[in-house]
Scaffold this active site. Structure first.
Site, short mmCIF file in Angstrom:
data_model
loop_
_atom_site.label_atom_id
_atom_site.label_comp_id
_atom_site.label_asym_id
_atom_site.label_seq_id
_atom_site.Cartn_x
_atom_site.Cartn_y
_atom_site.Cartn_z
N ASN A 100 0.79 -1.28 0.06
CA ASN A 100 0.11 -0.15 -0.08
C ASN A 100 0.92 1.17 -0.12
OD1 ASN A 100 -1.95 2.33 1.06
ND2 ASN A 100 -3.48 0.43 1.00
N HIS A 131 -12.56 -4.78 -0.07
CA HIS A 131 -12.50 -4.04 -1.39
C HIS A 131 -13.74 -4.21 -2.28
CE1 HIS A 131 -8.32 -4.02 0.34
NE2 HIS A 131 -8.17 -3.22 -0.57
N LYS A 135 -11.73 -7.00 -7.15
CA LYS A 135 -10.30 -7.35 -6.46
C LYS A 135 -10.28 -8.78 -6.55
CE LYS A 135 -6.96 -6.46 -2.81
NZ LYS A 135 -6.12 -6.14 -3.83
N GLY A 141 -3.02 -6.96 -0.26
CA GLY A 141 -1.75 -6.61 0.22
C GLY A 141 -1.53 -5.83 1.29
#
Length: 247
Positions: A100, A131, A135, A141
Site C-alpha cells: 500500500n 474491497h 479485486k 496486500g
C-alpha cells in the site's frame, strides 16, 4: 523533472497516477499494458511504477534490470518466488515493493506494530479488510502488510501466526494467532481494521480509503524518492521516514 513509466497505465491506479503526477512535479513518460513490450518504457523513463498484475511482474522486473531503471512495485498477490525475484533484482537496481502506498496506511502499520508489542500475548489480533468486487487477491496486500506489522510486534512472523480459514468445527481460537478476514463487494476502495481484543475491552485501529488518488499520490512520492537511490530493496517506511505524521 523526473519521468515516470507506468506498467498498468490503463488500469484504475495507472490512470490515477497519470492524473496526479504533474501536480507533484513528475512527468509521465508513458506506459505499457497487457501484450505490450515492457522494455521500451523501461529504457525511456527515470523510474517505473508497476500496478499491473502479478503474472506480469517477472517481465517487468527483467525489463527494469536490463535498462537499469528503479521500479516501485505496488502490485499485490505476489508469490514467494516473485519476492525472491525482487530480492535478486534489488542487487542491481533500486526496488520499492509495498502492499500500500497510502501515507495513512503506512502510519497505521506503525501503530499496529507498536500496539502489538505493548499489549502482549493476552490480546487477540484480528484483521478485517473490504474491497470492491473486482479485486482478485485475498487477503489484500495491505492486510498482509498490517499482519506482518502485528506479527513483528508480537515477536513472530505472519507465516507462523496467520489464520484465514475458520470454516467448520475448528475449535477454540489458538493463542498467538492473527486472524484475517476478507470481504468483497460494491465499489469499496479499501477499508482495513485491526482489532486487538482483550478481556472486557477492545481496541480497533481503522483506515478507510475514499479516493484512489491517495494511493496514486503516495506512489508518485515513492517514485520520486526512489529515482535517486542506490540498488537495494526499500519500503514506504524508507520514503516516509520520520516525516510521516506531517505528510
Amino acid at each position: 523533472m523526473t519521468s515516470i513509466g507506468i506498467y498498468g497505465s490503463l488500469g484504475r491506479m495507472g490512470q490515477a497516477i497519470i492524473e496526479v503526477a504533474p501536480s507533484l512535479g513528475a512527468r509521465v513518460a508513458g506506459g505499457a499494458d497487457a501484450q505490450d513490450d515492457p522494455a521500451p518504457i523501461a529504457a525511456k523513463a527515470d523510474v517505473l511504477v508497476d500496478f499491473s498484475a502479478a503474472s506480469a511482474l517477472d517481465a517487468h522486473l527483467a525489463a527494469a534490470r536490463a535498462a537499469g531503471t528503479p521500479i516501485v512495485i505496488g502490485t499485490t498477490g505476489l508469490s514467494a518466488k516473485q519476492h525472491e525475484a525482487i530480492d535478486a533484482a534489488a542487487q542491481e537496481i533500486a526496488v520499492l515493493q509495498t502492499g500500500n502506498t497510502s501515507v495513512g496506511v503506512n502510519l497505521l502499520a506503525r501503530l499496529v506494530r507498536d500496539a502489538a508489542a505493548r499489549l502482549g500475548g493476552d490480546w487477540d489480533v484480528e484483521i478485517v479488510e473490504m474491497h470492491h468486487h473486482h479485486k482478485a487477491d485475498a487477503p489484500s496486500g495491505t492486510a498482509l502488510m498490517l499482519g506482518e506489522a502485528a506479527a513483528s510486534g508480537m515477536g513472530t512472523t505472519l507465516g507462523e501466526a496467520r489464520v484465514t480459514d475458520r470454516a467448520g468445527l475448528v475449535g477454540a481460537r489458538a493463542e498467538g494467532t492473527i486472524g484475517m478476514a476478507s470481504l468483497r463487494g460494491g465499489s469499496v476502495v479499501g477499508d482495513h481494521t485491526v482489532i486487538f481484543a482483550g478481556q472486557g475491552e477492545r481496541i480497533e485501529l481503522t483506515h478507510r480509503a475514499d479516493d484512489r488518488a491517495i494511493f496514486a499520490r503516495g506512489a508518485v512520492r515513492a517514485a520520486l524518492w526512489l529515482a535517486g537511490q542506490k540498488p537495494g530493496r526499500y519500503t514506504m517506511d524508507s520514503v516516509l521516514g520520520d516525516a510521516v505524521l506531517g505528510a
